[in-house]
Design a protein around this motif. Structure first.
Motif, PDB file in Angstrom:
ATOM      1  N   GLU A  23      12.567  -3.487   0.199  1.00 19.90           N
ATOM      2  CA  GLU A  23      12.951  -4.647  -0.604  1.00 19.90           C
ATOM      3  C   GLU A  23      12.040  -5.846  -0.328  1.00 19.90           C
ATOM      4  O   GLU A  23      11.670  -6.574  -1.258  1.00 19.90           O
ATOM      5  N   ALA A  24      11.669  -6.040   0.922  1.00 21.10           N
ATOM      6  CA  ALA A  24      10.756  -7.134   1.264  1.00 21.10           C
ATOM      7  C   ALA A  24       9.395  -6.911   0.610  1.00 21.10           C
ATOM      8  O   ALA A  24       8.805  -7.834   0.037  1.00 21.10           O
ATOM      9  N   LEU A  25       8.901  -5.694   0.678  1.00 21.90           N
ATOM     10  CA  LEU A  25       7.603  -5.357   0.108  1.00 21.90           C
ATOM     11  C   LEU A  25       7.589  -5.608  -1.406  1.00 21.90           C
ATOM     12  O   LEU A  25       6.606  -6.111  -1.956  1.00 21.90           O
ATOM     13  N   GLU A  26       8.690  -5.277  -2.074  1.00 17.89           N
ATOM     14  CA  GLU A  26       8.780  -5.468  -3.526  1.00 17.89           C
ATOM     15  C   GLU A  26       8.710  -6.934  -3.924  1.00 17.89           C
ATOM     16  O   GLU A  26       8.326  -7.248  -5.044  1.00 17.89           O
ATOM     17  N   GLU A  27       9.069  -7.834  -3.026  1.00 23.79           N
ATOM     18  CA  GLU A  27       9.044  -9.267  -3.339  1.00 23.79           C
ATOM     19  C   GLU A  27       7.719  -9.941  -2.980  1.00 23.79           C
ATOM     20  O   GLU A  27       7.542 -11.135  -3.227  1.00 23.79           O
ATOM     21  N   LEU A  28       6.810  -9.179  -2.398  1.00 28.73           N
ATOM     22  CA  LEU A  28       5.517  -9.756  -2.015  1.00 28.73           C
ATOM     23  C   LEU A  28       4.553  -9.760  -3.200  1.00 28.73           C
ATOM     24  O   LEU A  28       4.634  -8.903  -4.080  1.00 28.73           O
ATOM     25  N   PRO A  29       3.592 -10.689  -3.208  1.00 30.47           N
ATOM     26  CA  PRO A  29       2.615 -10.760  -4.295  1.00 30.47           C
ATOM     27  C   PRO A  29       1.473  -9.755  -4.103  1.00 30.47           C
ATOM     28  O   PRO A  29       0.296 -10.114  -4.144  1.00 30.47           O
ATOM     29  N   VAL A  30       1.848  -8.493  -3.871  1.00 31.48           N
ATOM     30  CA  VAL A  30       0.859  -7.419  -3.717  1.00 31.48           C
ATOM     31  C   VAL A  30       1.317  -6.224  -4.537  1.00 31.48           C
ATOM     32  O   VAL A  30       2.509  -6.045  -4.786  1.00 31.48           O
ATOM     33  N   ASP A  31       0.367  -5.420  -4.929  1.00 34.65           N
ATOM     34  CA  ASP A  31       0.661  -4.168  -5.610  1.00 34.65           C
ATOM     35  C   ASP A  31       0.646  -3.079  -4.543  1.00 34.65           C
ATOM     36  O   ASP A  31      -0.417  -2.724  -4.030  1.00 34.65           O
ATOM     37  N   ALA A  32       1.826  -2.611  -4.167  1.00 28.87           N
ATOM     38  CA  ALA A  32       1.900  -1.660  -3.055  1.00 28.87           C
ATOM     39  C   ALA A  32       2.846  -0.516  -3.367  1.00 28.87           C
ATOM     40  O   ALA A  32       3.894  -0.707  -3.992  1.00 28.87           O
ATOM     41  N   SER A  33       2.462   0.656  -2.914  1.00 34.42           N
ATOM     42  CA  SER A  33       3.371   1.801  -2.953  1.00 34.42           C
ATOM     43  C   SER A  33       3.744   2.109  -1.510  1.00 34.42           C
ATOM     44  O   SER A  33       2.947   1.905  -0.592  1.00 34.42           O
ATOM     45  N   LEU A  34       4.972   2.585  -1.321  1.00 38.30           N
ATOM     46  CA  LEU A  34       5.472   2.845   0.019  1.00 38.30           C
ATOM     47  C   LEU A  34       6.020   4.256   0.107  1.00 38.30           C
ATOM     48  O   LEU A  34       6.860   4.655  -0.684  1.00 38.30           O
ATOM     49  N   SER A  35       5.521   4.989   1.091  1.00 39.51           N
ATOM     50  CA  SER A  35       6.088   6.291   1.446  1.00 39.51           C
ATOM     51  C   SER A  35       6.799   6.113   2.778  1.00 39.51           C
ATOM     52  O   SER A  35       6.386   5.285   3.594  1.00 39.51           O
ATOM     53  N   THR A  36       7.850   6.880   2.998  1.00 36.77           N
ATOM     54  CA  THR A  36       8.562   6.788   4.272  1.00 36.77           C
ATOM     55  C   THR A  36       8.768   8.171   4.862  1.00 36.77           C
ATOM     56  O   THR A  36       8.913   9.159   4.142  1.00 36.77           O
ATOM     57  N   VAL A  37       8.759   8.207   6.191  1.00 32.53           N
ATOM     58  CA  VAL A  37       9.137   9.406   6.950  1.00 32.53           C
ATOM     59  C   VAL A  37      10.135   8.932   8.008  1.00 32.53           C
ATOM     60  O   VAL A  37      10.133   7.762   8.390  1.00 32.53           O
ATOM     61  N   PHE A  46       3.100  14.742   7.676  1.00 35.50           N
ATOM     62  CA  PHE A  46       2.645  13.987   6.503  1.00 35.50           C
ATOM     63  C   PHE A  46       1.159  13.649   6.633  1.00 35.50           C
ATOM     64  O   PHE A  46       0.382  13.850   5.696  1.00 35.50           O
ATOM     65  N   LEU A  47       0.766  13.121   7.788  1.00 39.75           N
ATOM     66  CA  LEU A  47      -0.630  12.720   7.981  1.00 39.75           C
ATOM     67  C   LEU A  47      -1.574  13.919   7.951  1.00 39.75           C
ATOM     68  O   LEU A  47      -2.655  13.844   7.363  1.00 39.75           O
ATOM     69  N   SER A  48      -1.172  15.023   8.569  1.00 36.00           N
ATOM     70  CA  SER A  48      -2.074  16.184   8.586  1.00 36.00           C
ATOM     71  C   SER A  48      -2.198  16.804   7.189  1.00 36.00           C
ATOM     72  O   SER A  48      -3.275  17.276   6.821  1.00 36.00           O
ATOM     73  N   SER A  49      -1.145  16.749   6.386  1.00 37.76           N
ATOM     74  CA  SER A  49      -1.242  17.323   5.042  1.00 37.76           C
ATOM     75  C   SER A  49      -1.894  16.355   4.047  1.00 37.76           C
ATOM     76  O   SER A  49      -2.246  16.752   2.946  1.00 37.76           O
ATOM     77  N   ASN A  50      -2.054  15.091   4.429  1.00 36.99           N
ATOM     78  CA  ASN A  50      -2.692  14.091   3.562  1.00 36.99           C
ATOM     79  C   ASN A  50      -3.925  13.476   4.207  1.00 36.99           C
ATOM     80  O   ASN A  50      -4.307  12.349   3.873  1.00 36.99           O
ATOM     81  N   SER A  51      -4.562  14.191   5.128  1.00 37.79           N
ATOM     82  CA  SER A  51      -5.678  13.611   5.885  1.00 37.79           C
ATOM     83  C   SER A  51      -6.848  13.199   4.997  1.00 37.79           C
ATOM     84  O   SER A  51      -7.628  12.330   5.372  1.00 37.79           O
ATOM     85  N   GLY A  52      -6.958  13.764   3.802  1.00 35.54           N
ATOM     86  CA  GLY A  52      -8.018  13.372   2.880  1.00 35.54           C
ATOM     87  C   GLY A  52      -7.664  12.139   2.074  1.00 35.54           C
ATOM     88  O   GLY A  52      -8.517  11.549   1.417  1.00 35.54           O
ATOM     89  N   ASP A  53      -6.407  11.752   2.097  1.00 39.18           N
ATOM     90  CA  ASP A  53      -5.936  10.605   1.323  1.00 39.18           C
ATOM     91  C   ASP A  53      -4.920   9.826   2.169  1.00 39.18           C
ATOM     92  O   ASP A  53      -3.739   9.762   1.848  1.00 39.18           O
ATOM     93  N   LEU A  54      -5.408   9.238   3.250  1.00 43.97           N
ATOM     94  CA  LEU A  54      -4.540   8.535   4.185  1.00 43.97           C
ATOM     95  C   LEU A  54      -4.052   7.214   3.595  1.00 43.97           C
ATOM     96  O   LEU A  54      -4.728   6.623   2.760  1.00 43.97           O
ATOM     97  N   PRO A  55      -2.895   6.741   4.058  1.00 45.37           N
ATOM     98  CA  PRO A  55      -2.438   5.421   3.611  1.00 45.37           C
ATOM     99  C   PRO A  55      -3.391   4.330   4.110  1.00 45.37           C
ATOM    100  O   PRO A  55      -4.189   4.561   5.022  1.00 45.37           O
ATOM    101  N   ASP A  56      -3.283   3.159   3.506  1.00 46.42           N
ATOM    102  CA  ASP A  56      -4.103   2.022   3.925  1.00 46.42           C
ATOM    103  C   ASP A  56      -3.629   1.471   5.259  1.00 46.42           C
ATOM    104  O   ASP A  56      -4.411   0.870   5.995  1.00 46.42           O
ATOM    105  N   ALA A  57      -2.344   1.665   5.559  1.00 41.25           N
ATOM    106  CA  ALA A  57      -1.789   1.225   6.842  1.00 41.25           C
ATOM    107  C   ALA A  57      -0.491   1.982   7.112  1.00 41.25           C
ATOM    108  O   ALA A  57       0.220   2.368   6.187  1.00 41.25           O
ATOM    109  N   LEU A  58      -0.222   2.163   8.395  1.00 40.82           N
ATOM    110  CA  LEU A  58       1.004   2.808   8.858  1.00 40.82           C
ATOM    111  C   LEU A  58       1.822   1.792   9.634  1.00 40.82           C
ATOM    112  O   LEU A  58       1.323   1.191  10.589  1.00 40.82           O
TER     113      LEU A  58
END
Length: 148
Positions: A23-37, A46-58
């Motif tokens: 909810e906090a992320l949705e109110e920020l002035p950024v275009d962001a997608s969020l995945s959760t584990v 998640f990281l090993s299966s997406n190692s070619g397309d890692l998130p911008d930050a964890l």
């Protein structure tokens, strides 16, 4: 002006904290997608299966079941495909010995989970901005803890 799209990953076993973060992320002035584990084992899978397309930050909680955030941080930083992933520790505790250890192990920033929604928005935005501007460089120790 181009809008930067952020792809973020949150590893946290507390569903209320995950919802609060989203909810906090949705109110920020950024275009962001969020995945959760929800635990450290899911995170590493998640990281090993997406190692070619890692998130911008964890955003990484320390106290998770099956594998702690500290164990995950250690594993990520010794894995060639993952070691450059920016990691923001996102925890309820603020034990300075633990914070020092996390800094030494290569975490980029440390956020103590604020109880206040506006403070949460502020530190998430600051972490995203700093991580993006730093290009994964390790900050000086005095800039490691982000305060709301």
């Amino acid at each position: 002006m181009d809008v930067i799209k952020y792809n973020l990953l949150l590893a946290d076993d507390d569903s209320d904290d995950c919802l609060f973060f989203k909810e906090a992320l949705e109110e920020l002035p950024v275009d962001a997608s969020l995945s959760t584990v929800n635990d450290g084992v899911q995170l590493m899978d998640f990281l090993s299966s997406n190692s070619g397309d890692l998130p911008d930050a964890l955003f990484l909680d320390l106290n998770m079941p099956r594998k702690s955030g500290l164990e995950c941080l250690t594993e990520i930083k010794v894995t060639d495909e993952l070691k450059h992933l920016p990691i923001i520790i996102f925890s309820t505790s603020l034990d300075l010995d633990v914070v020092d250890s996390l800094y030494e192990k290569g975490a980029n920033y440390y956020i103590r989970k604020p109880g206040d929604f506006s403070a949460l928005k502020k530190v998430i935005f600051e972490a995203i901005t700093l991580t993006n501007n730093a290009n994964s460089k390790h900050p000086n120790r005095d800039k490691f803890i982000l305060l709301p």
